[in-house]
Design an enzyme around this catalytic site. Structure first.
Site, mmCIF file in Angstrom:
data_model
loop_
_atom_site.group_PDB
_atom_site.id
_atom_site.type_symbol
_atom_site.label_atom_id
_atom_site.label_comp_id
_atom_site.label_asym_id
_atom_site.label_seq_id
_atom_site.Cartn_x
_atom_site.Cartn_y
_atom_site.Cartn_z
ATOM 1 N N GLY A 14 0.804 -1.219 0.000
ATOM 2 C CA GLY A 14 0.000 0.000 0.000
ATOM 3 C C GLY A 14 0.835 1.265 0.000
ATOM 4 O O GLY A 14 0.573 2.207 -0.761
ATOM 5 N N ARG A 87 -3.751 -22.267 3.744
ATOM 6 C CA ARG A 87 -4.254 -21.247 2.832
ATOM 7 C C ARG A 87 -5.669 -20.830 3.218
ATOM 8 O O ARG A 87 -6.041 -19.666 3.125
ATOM 9 C CB ARG A 87 -4.233 -21.803 1.400
ATOM 10 C CG ARG A 87 -4.562 -20.770 0.341
ATOM 11 C CD ARG A 87 -4.412 -21.386 -1.042
ATOM 12 N NE ARG A 87 -4.766 -20.388 -2.054
ATOM 13 C CZ ARG A 87 -5.424 -20.664 -3.162
ATOM 14 N NH1 ARG A 87 -5.830 -21.885 -3.399
ATOM 15 N NH2 ARG A 87 -5.680 -19.729 -4.039
ATOM 16 N N ASP A 147 1.309 -11.183 -12.938
ATOM 17 C CA ASP A 147 1.802 -12.425 -13.539
ATOM 18 C C ASP A 147 2.119 -12.208 -15.021
ATOM 19 O O ASP A 147 3.136 -12.690 -15.530
ATOM 20 C CB ASP A 147 0.756 -13.533 -13.405
ATOM 21 C CG ASP A 147 0.227 -13.677 -11.995
ATOM 22 O OD1 ASP A 147 0.492 -14.703 -11.357
ATOM 23 O OD2 ASP A 147 -0.458 -12.749 -11.522
ATOM 24 N N ARG A 150 5.307 -10.343 -15.334
ATOM 25 C CA ARG A 150 6.439 -11.250 -15.115
ATOM 26 C C ARG A 150 6.694 -12.093 -16.360
ATOM 27 O O ARG A 150 7.849 -12.345 -16.731
ATOM 28 C CB ARG A 150 6.155 -12.149 -13.904
ATOM 29 C CG ARG A 150 6.264 -11.415 -12.567
ATOM 30 C CD ARG A 150 5.761 -12.244 -11.401
ATOM 31 N NE ARG A 150 6.070 -11.588 -10.125
ATOM 32 C CZ ARG A 150 5.457 -11.853 -8.984
ATOM 33 N NH1 ARG A 150 4.482 -12.766 -8.939
ATOM 34 N NH2 ARG A 150 5.811 -11.217 -7.872
ATOM 35 N N HIS A 167 3.360 -9.641 -26.510
ATOM 36 C CA HIS A 167 1.928 -9.697 -26.200
ATOM 37 C C HIS A 167 1.602 -11.135 -25.801
ATOM 38 O O HIS A 167 1.357 -11.992 -26.651
ATOM 39 C CB HIS A 167 1.096 -9.231 -27.389
ATOM 40 C CG HIS A 167 1.423 -7.835 -27.812
ATOM 41 N ND1 HIS A 167 0.978 -6.716 -27.145
ATOM 42 C CD2 HIS A 167 2.197 -7.383 -28.820
ATOM 43 C CE1 HIS A 167 1.444 -5.621 -27.716
ATOM 44 N NE2 HIS A 167 2.198 -5.999 -28.737
ATOM 45 N N HIS A 174 -4.600 -15.907 -9.669
ATOM 46 C CA HIS A 174 -3.286 -15.365 -9.296
ATOM 47 C C HIS A 174 -2.736 -16.300 -8.230
ATOM 48 O O HIS A 174 -2.887 -16.092 -7.030
ATOM 49 C CB HIS A 174 -3.430 -13.938 -8.748
ATOM 50 C CG HIS A 174 -2.152 -13.371 -8.191
ATOM 51 N ND1 HIS A 174 -1.005 -13.250 -8.936
ATOM 52 C CD2 HIS A 174 -1.839 -12.907 -6.960
ATOM 53 C CE1 HIS A 174 -0.043 -12.719 -8.188
ATOM 54 N NE2 HIS A 174 -0.533 -12.516 -6.972
#
Length: 316
Positions: A14, A87, A147, A150, A167, A174
């Site tokens: 943030g 998780r 992603d 990256r 492209h 994600h």
């Protein structure tokens, strides 16, 4: 330039978003909100003292009411996963945080475009969509925009071609079930598979991309960065600030962000990333990309994994 942007959460992500925005011409007002008042005041003081080198901008450490009339609200609040924590446990904790934030911020900024960055971002985007009461076009999860960045970085280094000529995209969650639809991977107007021969004809030695290794690079980059420096925040902040510039532009752009699916590719009632038309009016709709059968199956696998998590969390 007259946009007001509120960032909720003054942690590494943030505060870096606020700092990055302070160096761009996207916002004229930035409000940073955090439960830790001293931390947010320190971040704002540090950022504000560097703004004499740019056009005047207002940056304040605020409360929810200070977000009134925001054009964009960015939600980054949440905790990082702790050792031994599942998780699902992490997800429920961050969902609970989001449930406490949502009514407070929506009340004062009902017309803002919302960018959800908190992880797990697809789940958080889904929860915010379900509990906020806002039109879906106003809700954008940062999804796989990082992603995809990256991926472009990795392909650019491998092919020795500028990133803005690449492209290619990452679809789905994600997270661990993300995938690369190589059918839609291009170097400018040339498919990736065709580009090898073209490069060879120009005397350039370009090895074919190891597609499995490239996906692993994309999926594991975050973990590798955390292992080396403790957290990731530069690239995700750059991605979110790019999204802010898209939302304040005069025309729409196509990018990979997370939003509610309504039957696209046969998927419904889950948020994940596919090509999406986004602009000053928020999400305008999904852009269908030609994918082969295996790629569509991978997208369904990603959707099913997210739905499995959603089924185990408490939204009440």
């Amino acid at each position: 330039m007259s946009s007001k942007i509120t960032v909720i959460g003054a942690g590494s992500v943030g505060s870096t978003i606020a700092y990055t925005l302070s160096n761009q011409n996207v916002a004229s007002e930035i409000v940073l909100i955090d439960i830790n008042k001293e931390k947010v005041e320190g971040e704002v003081m540090d950022i504000a003292q560097g703004t004499c080198f740019r056009d005047p901008i207002s940056i304040v450490a605020g409360e929810y009411e200070d977000a009134k009339d925001s054009d964009i609200v960015i939600i980054t609040s949440g905790i990082a996963r702790k050792p031994g924590q599942t998780r699902i446990e992490l997800t429920q904790t961050n969902v609970n945080i989001l449930k406490s934030i949502t009514p407070e911020i929506v009340k004062v900024a009902p017309h803002a475009l919302y960018i959800i960055v908190s992880n797990p971002v697809d789940i958080m985007t889904y929860v915010f969509t379900k509990i906020s009461g806002l039109p879906e076009n106003q809700i954008i999860g940062s999804g796989t925009i990082l992603d995809s960045a990256r991926l472009r970085c990795g392909l650019s280094e491998h092919l020795n071609v500028a990133q803005n000529n690449i492209h290619a995209y990452v679809f789905g969650e994600h997270g661990d079930t993300s995938f690369i639809p190589w059918t839609g991977a291009y170097v400018s107007g040339v498919s990736l598979d065709e580009y090898y021969d073209i490069a060879k004809s120009m005397g350039k030695e370009v090895k074919e991309v190891d597609k499995d290794a490239m996906l692993e690079y994309v999926q594991k980059s975050g973990g590798q960065i955390i292992k080396r420096k403790g957290a990731t925040f530069y690239a995700v902040s750059a991605s979110v600030c790019k999204l802010c510039s898209i939302l304040t532009s005069s025309s729409d752009s196509i990018t990979t962000v997370s939003s509610m699916m309504h039957g696209e590719y046969g998927i419904d009632d889950v948020c994940l990333s596919t090509l999406t038309l986004v602009g000053p009016n928020g999400i305008q709709g999904k852009v269908p990309m030609r994918m082969n059968k295996k790629e569509i199956e991978q997208l369904h696998k990603s959707a099913d994994a997210l739905k499995e998590v959603i089924a185990q969390i408490n939204l009440d």
